[in-house]
Design an enzyme around this catalytic site. Structure first.
Site, PDB file in Angstrom:
ATOM      1  N   GLY A 206     -15.222  -1.110 -12.092  1.00 47.96           N
ATOM      2  CA  GLY A 206     -14.283  -0.026 -12.354  1.00 47.96           C
ATOM      3  C   GLY A 206     -14.307   0.437 -13.803  1.00 47.96           C
ATOM      4  O   GLY A 206     -14.139   1.617 -14.108  1.00 47.96           O
TER       5      GLY A 206
ATOM      6  N   ASP B 261      -5.660  -0.922  -7.994  1.00 44.18           N
ATOM      7  CA  ASP B 261      -5.259  -1.866  -6.947  1.00 44.18           C
ATOM      8  C   ASP B 261      -6.123  -3.108  -7.123  1.00 44.18           C
ATOM      9  O   ASP B 261      -7.037  -3.381  -6.350  1.00 44.18           O
ATOM     10  CB  ASP B 261      -5.484  -1.206  -5.576  1.00 44.18           C
ATOM     11  N   SER B 262      -5.830  -3.841  -8.172  1.00 43.19           N
ATOM     12  CA  SER B 262      -6.711  -4.949  -8.556  1.00 43.19           C
ATOM     13  C   SER B 262      -6.255  -6.256  -7.935  1.00 43.19           C
ATOM     14  O   SER B 262      -5.134  -6.367  -7.427  1.00 43.19           O
ATOM     15  CB  SER B 262      -6.686  -5.110 -10.073  1.00 43.19           C
TER      16      SER B 262
ATOM     17  N   PRO C 275     -12.873 -11.192 -11.436  1.00 42.72           N
ATOM     18  CA  PRO C 275     -13.399  -9.844 -11.683  1.00 42.72           C
ATOM     19  C   PRO C 275     -12.338  -8.824 -12.111  1.00 42.72           C
ATOM     20  O   PRO C 275     -12.663  -7.791 -12.676  1.00 42.72           O
ATOM     21  CB  PRO C 275     -14.032  -9.441 -10.338  1.00 42.72           C
TER      22      PRO C 275
ATOM     23  N   HIS D 205       0.820  -1.217   0.000  1.00 44.32           N
ATOM     24  CA  HIS D 205       0.000   0.000   0.000  1.00 44.32           C
ATOM     25  C   HIS D 205       0.853   1.265   0.000  1.00 44.32           C
ATOM     26  O   HIS D 205       0.512   2.241  -0.669  1.00 44.32           O
ATOM     27  CB  HIS D 205      -0.996  -0.026   1.175  1.00 44.32           C
TER      28      HIS D 205
HETATM   29  N1  SPD Z   1      -1.301 -11.853  -6.036  1.00 46.42           N
HETATM   30  C1  SPD Z   1      -1.794 -10.784  -5.287  1.00 46.42           C
HETATM   31  C2  SPD Z   1      -2.061  -9.528  -6.046  1.00 46.42           C
HETATM   32  C3  SPD Z   1      -2.965  -8.650  -5.276  1.00 46.42           C
HETATM   33  C4  SPD Z   1      -2.848  -7.230  -5.536  1.00 46.42           C
HETATM   34  N2  SPD Z   1      -3.872  -6.453  -4.901  1.00 46.42           N
HETATM   35  C5  SPD Z   1      -4.018  -6.688  -3.522  1.00 46.42           C
HETATM   36  C6  SPD Z   1      -5.050  -5.823  -2.882  1.00 46.42           C
HETATM   37  C7  SPD Z   1      -4.498  -5.128  -1.686  1.00 46.42           C
HETATM   38  N3  SPD Z   1      -5.105  -3.857  -1.515  1.00 46.42           N
END
Ligand code: SPD
Length: 277
Positions: free
Chosen positions: A136, A153-154, A160, A60
């Site tokens: 999104g 931040d997928s 999805p 983050h």
């Molecule tokens: N393989 C994990 C990838 C995840 C990326 N996004 C995580 C969400 C955290 N906010």
């Protein structure tokens, strides 16, 4: 009891867990929360680790502070995905930010995180935050010339999250950015997702004139060597605001100006996949 995330049928991550705290099938995915022995609570979507209480700060801080220190005046920031609130928490550290908007497809992720991950969702009720629970892609279609920074931040490119790794999506992101804007997107690991990294950075380069991939060391993501990719027509990550970066670093456990600079250095095998432009 152990939790295993299977990477490619040939390697896996194993974590010792005390118990499963929650499991449900939402409209979009299977959501599980485990209490682990060493990493605190663990959020898992469709069998893939999204975050743990112990290591979430790395991801983050890096997905937020690198672009927010590279943009000259980040006032309006959008997070696509990120229903756990960790990116929003980091964005709110900036007084210069006037609006922090979250668009998460699955409201259940946010509700479950409010219960089991109070430290990531802590900022969600801040007056500068607006939350939308919708796709999104559709959200982006309604926005033009509005955001300074857009953070994708997928989850991984299955389920999805898949449409957020395509050129059409990056074109919508570009339209939603104000002049001088920058986007970043989590871009997986060069060890396990080489094809995804290549195709997504190629697609970004067809839309933006500058594409730069940087690194964050995240122990619970496949290989621990994780990448985030930024794209912009004007911002370059190496030209960041040192003063803003040093001030933010006082509140961080991973990010600081030296890490910002160092994260741009890619080992040859990774550099050859993404060809930073
Ligand atoms: N393989 C994990 C990838 C995840 C990326 N996004 C995580 C969400 C955290 N906010």
């Amino acid at each position: 009891m152990w939790f295993y995330e299977n990477y490619n049928e040939k390697a896996a991550l194993g974590l010792k867990v005390r118990r499963k705290l929650h499991e449900e099938q939402s409209a979009f995915q299977k959501i599980e929360v485990f209490e682990t022995e060493f990493f605190g609570n663990l959020l898992v979507l469709d069998g893939l680790v999204m975050l743990s209480e112990k290591d979430e700060f790395v991801y983050h801080e890096m997905i937020v502070h690198v672009p927010l220190c590279a943009h000259p005046k980040p006032e309006r920031v959008l997070v696509i995905g990120g229903g756990d609130g960790g990116a929003i928490r980091e964005i709110l550290r900036y007084d210069i930010v006037k609006e922090a908007v979250l668009c998460e497809i699955d409201e259940r992720v946010t509700r479950i995180c409010e219960r089991f991950f109070p430290s990531t969702t802590a900022g969600m009720n801040d007056p500068r935050v607006r939350c939308y629970f919708e796709d999104g892609f559709a959200f982006m279609q309604r926005h033009e010339d509005y955001f300074d920074v857009i953070i994708t931040d997928s989850s991984d490119p299955v389920g999805p999250g898949v449409s957020l790794f395509r050129e059409e999506y990056y074109r919508l992101v570009k339209k939603a950015l104000r002049l001088g804007g920058i986007m970043v997107s989590q871009s997986e690991s060069p060890w396990y997702y080489e094809d995804t990294m290549r195709s997504m950075t190629d697609a970004m380069a067809r839309v933006f004139s500058s594409v730069q991939t940087y690194v964050a060391m995240i122990p619970l993501y496949p290989s621990g060597f994780w990448t985030i990719t930024a794209a912009s027509d004007t911002c370059r990550l190496e030209r960041f605001d040192e003063e803003r970066s040093s001030a933010i670093a006082l509140q961080c456990r991973y990010y600081n100006p030296a890490v910002h600079r160092g994260s741009l250095a890619l080992p040859n095998f990774a550099r050859d996949i993404v060809v930073n432009r």
